[in-house]
Write a protein that holds these residues in place. Structure first.
Motif, PDB file in Angstrom:
ATOM      1  N   MET A 149     -34.886  93.034 -75.352  1.00  0.00           N
ATOM      2  CA  MET A 149     -33.588  92.626 -74.666  1.00  0.00           C
ATOM      3  C   MET A 149     -33.171  91.276 -75.315  1.00  0.00           C
ATOM      4  N   TYR A 150     -34.094  90.383 -76.049  1.00  0.00           N
ATOM      5  CA  TYR A 150     -33.567  89.322 -76.590  1.00  0.00           C
ATOM      6  C   TYR A 150     -32.910  89.925 -78.022  1.00  0.00           C
ATOM      7  N   ALA A 151     -33.612  90.652 -78.636  1.00  0.00           N
ATOM      8  CA  ALA A 151     -32.953  91.158 -79.816  1.00  0.00           C
ATOM      9  C   ALA A 151     -31.639  91.731 -79.580  1.00  0.00           C
ATOM     10  N   ALA A 152     -31.463  92.537 -78.724  1.00  0.00           N
ATOM     11  CA  ALA A 152     -30.068  93.160 -78.214  1.00  0.00           C
ATOM     12  C   ALA A 152     -28.776  91.885 -78.039  1.00  0.00           C
ATOM     13  N   CYS A 153     -29.392  91.007 -77.215  1.00  0.00           N
ATOM     14  CA  CYS A 153     -28.629  89.924 -76.928  1.00  0.00           C
ATOM     15  C   CYS A 153     -28.379  89.261 -78.157  1.00  0.00           C
ATOM     16  N   ALA A 154     -29.226  88.909 -78.904  1.00  0.00           N
ATOM     17  CA  ALA A 154     -28.966  88.327 -80.294  1.00  0.00           C
ATOM     18  C   ALA A 154     -27.927  89.107 -81.250  1.00  0.00           C
ATOM     19  N   ILE A 155     -28.181  90.219 -81.428  1.00  0.00           N
ATOM     20  CA  ILE A 155     -27.160  91.200 -82.182  1.00  0.00           C
ATOM     21  C   ILE A 155     -25.833  90.925 -81.428  1.00  0.00           C
ATOM     22  N   VAL A 156     -25.406  91.265 -80.303  1.00  0.00           N
ATOM     23  CA  VAL A 156     -24.305  91.186 -79.514  1.00  0.00           C
ATOM     24  C   VAL A 156     -23.651  89.733 -79.653  1.00  0.00           C
ATOM     25  N   PHE A 157     -24.576  88.977 -79.582  1.00  0.00           N
ATOM     26  CA  PHE A 157     -23.850  87.512 -79.738  1.00  0.00           C
ATOM     27  C   PHE A 157     -23.363  87.071 -81.248  1.00  0.00           C
ATOM     28  N   ILE A 158     -24.211  87.661 -82.308  1.00  0.00           N
ATOM     29  CA  ILE A 158     -23.830  87.400 -83.545  1.00  0.00           C
ATOM     30  C   ILE A 158     -22.434  88.249 -83.726  1.00  0.00           C
ATOM     31  N   ALA A 159     -22.348  89.398 -83.390  1.00  0.00           N
ATOM     32  CA  ALA A 159     -21.086  90.240 -83.649  1.00  0.00           C
ATOM     33  C   ALA A 159     -19.907  89.674 -82.833  1.00  0.00           C
ATOM     34  N   LEU A 160     -20.095  89.115 -81.710  1.00  0.00           N
ATOM     35  CA  LEU A 160     -19.023  88.422 -81.181  1.00  0.00           C
ATOM     36  C   LEU A 160     -18.684  87.014 -81.732  1.00  0.00           C
ATOM     37  N   THR A 161     -19.382  86.292 -82.092  1.00  0.00           N
ATOM     38  CA  THR A 161     -19.176  85.072 -82.571  1.00  0.00           C
ATOM     39  C   THR A 161     -18.577  84.819 -83.822  1.00  0.00           C
ATOM     40  N   SER A 162     -18.901  85.722 -84.744  1.00  0.00           N
ATOM     41  CA  SER A 162     -18.269  85.652 -86.301  1.00  0.00           C
ATOM     42  C   SER A 162     -16.936  85.968 -86.161  1.00  0.00           C
ATOM     43  N   PRO A 163     -16.309  86.852 -85.583  1.00  0.00           N
ATOM     44  CA  PRO A 163     -14.887  86.842 -85.607  1.00  0.00           C
ATOM     45  C   PRO A 163     -14.116  85.776 -84.957  1.00  0.00           C
ATOM     46  N   LEU A 164     -14.739  85.004 -83.833  1.00  0.00           N
ATOM     47  CA  LEU A 164     -14.076  83.852 -83.227  1.00  0.00           C
ATOM     48  C   LEU A 164     -14.411  82.638 -84.180  1.00  0.00           C
ATOM     49  N   LEU A 165     -15.370  82.341 -84.535  1.00  0.00           N
ATOM     50  CA  LEU A 165     -15.719  81.198 -85.180  1.00  0.00           C
ATOM     51  C   LEU A 165     -15.854  81.029 -86.935  1.00  0.00           C
ATOM     52  N   HIS A 166     -15.452  82.067 -87.549  1.00  0.00           N
ATOM     53  CA  HIS A 166     -15.556  82.176 -89.207  1.00  0.00           C
ATOM     54  C   HIS A 166     -14.801  81.074 -89.630  1.00  0.00           C
ATOM     55  N   ARG A 167     -13.514  80.605 -88.844  1.00  0.00           N
ATOM     56  CA  ARG A 167     -12.661  79.868 -89.590  1.00  0.00           C
ATOM     57  C   ARG A 167     -13.197  78.328 -89.482  1.00  0.00           C
ATOM     58  N   LEU A 168     -14.293  78.106 -89.063  1.00  0.00           N
ATOM     59  CA  LEU A 168     -14.980  76.868 -89.152  1.00  0.00           C
ATOM     60  C   LEU A 168     -15.547  76.618 -90.579  1.00  0.00           C
ATOM     61  N   ILE A 169     -15.598  77.769 -91.376  1.00  0.00           N
ATOM     62  CA  ILE A 169     -16.068  77.678 -92.704  1.00  0.00           C
ATOM     63  C   ILE A 169     -14.740  77.507 -93.495  1.00  0.00           C
ATOM     64  N   ILE A 170     -14.827  76.257 -94.418  1.00  0.00           N
ATOM     65  CA  ILE A 170     -13.444  76.178 -95.114  1.00  0.00           C
ATOM     66  C   ILE A 170     -13.568  77.144 -96.562  1.00  0.00           C
ATOM     67  N   GLY A 171     -12.306  77.501 -96.597  1.00  0.00           N
ATOM     68  CA  GLY A 171     -12.176  78.362 -98.131  1.00  0.00           C
ATOM     69  C   GLY A 171     -12.043  80.022 -97.887  1.00  0.00           C
ATOM     70  N   PRO A 172     -11.628  80.836 -98.761  1.00  0.00           N
ATOM     71  CA  PRO A 172     -11.719  82.195 -98.801  1.00  0.00           C
ATOM     72  C   PRO A 172     -13.036  82.907 -98.302  1.00  0.00           C
ATOM     73  N   GLY A 173     -12.970  83.970 -98.030  1.00  0.00           N
ATOM     74  CA  GLY A 173     -14.250  84.818 -97.482  1.00  0.00           C
ATOM     75  C   GLY A 173     -14.985  84.425 -96.428  1.00  0.00           C
ATOM     76  N   SER A 174     -14.224  83.404 -95.607  1.00  0.00           N
ATOM     77  CA  SER A 174     -14.970  82.864 -94.517  1.00  0.00           C
ATOM     78  C   SER A 174     -15.679  83.977 -93.492  1.00  0.00           C
ATOM     79  N   VAL A 175     -15.120  85.031 -93.399  1.00  0.00           N
ATOM     80  CA  VAL A 175     -15.750  85.985 -92.367  1.00  0.00           C
ATOM     81  C   VAL A 175     -17.203  86.325 -92.869  1.00  0.00           C
ATOM     82  N   SER A 176     -17.104  86.802 -94.027  1.00  0.00           N
ATOM     83  CA  SER A 176     -18.474  87.472 -94.650  1.00  0.00           C
ATOM     84  C   SER A 176     -19.377  86.102 -94.797  1.00  0.00           C
ATOM     85  N   ARG A 177     -19.048  84.962 -95.285  1.00  0.00           N
ATOM     86  CA  ARG A 177     -19.792  83.900 -95.509  1.00  0.00           C
ATOM     87  C   ARG A 177     -20.407  83.452 -93.944  1.00  0.00           C
TER      88      ARG A 177
END
Length: 150
Positions: free
Chosen positions: A1-29
């Protein structure tokens, strides 16, 4: 259960917050850094909660998890000067979201279970997101100064 929640959280967070990282390639970084640091956070939280249970376990898990996540973030940006600010921001804001979410979930459980659980997730996500925003801001102070100088 915890692992599934973590995977969903990671998958949903990155597209929303990747702009917190300065510079190109922020999504993958962001995906790389957040998935590693959130996985470490999750493991530390589970250990804290399983060891002490209840509110003491939650607090122990939140503190251990945010300390590990904070150290991983400052290491990634070589921003050790900001480690205390980063951990404090993550701990305070994440804890607020966690516990306000818990209160919201308890209040709504009488009305609708799914809505109650989603409300916890929303508050937790807002708290962690705000903590991450400050943490990334503190970690990239030097980069922002260098960009402003050019």
């Amino acid at each position: 259960m915890y692992a599934a929640c973590a995977i969903v959280f990671i998958a949903l967070t990155s597209p929303l917050l990747h702009r917190l990282i300065i510079g190109p390639g922020s999504v993958s970084r962001f995906y790389k850094l957040f998935s590693l640091s959130f996985t470490a956070y999750s493991i530390a939280w589970i250990i804290g909660w399983m060891t002490l249970r209840g509110h003491p376990g939650s607090i122990a898990g939140l503190l251990a998890g945010t300390a590990i996540m904070g150290c991983m973030l400052v290491a990634a940006f070589d921003a050790w000067h900001a480690v205390a600010k980063v951990i404090l921001a993550l701990f305070v804001l994440n804890s607020l979201g966690y516990f306000i979410g818990g209160e919201s979930e308890a209040a709504l459980m009488k009305v609708h279970k799914t809505t109650a659980m989603l409300s916890w997730g929303v508050f937790y996500g807002l708290g962690l997101g705000a903590g991450l925003g400050l943490a990334f801001h503190f970690c990239q102070e030097r980069a922002r100064r260098l960009l402003a100088a050019h």
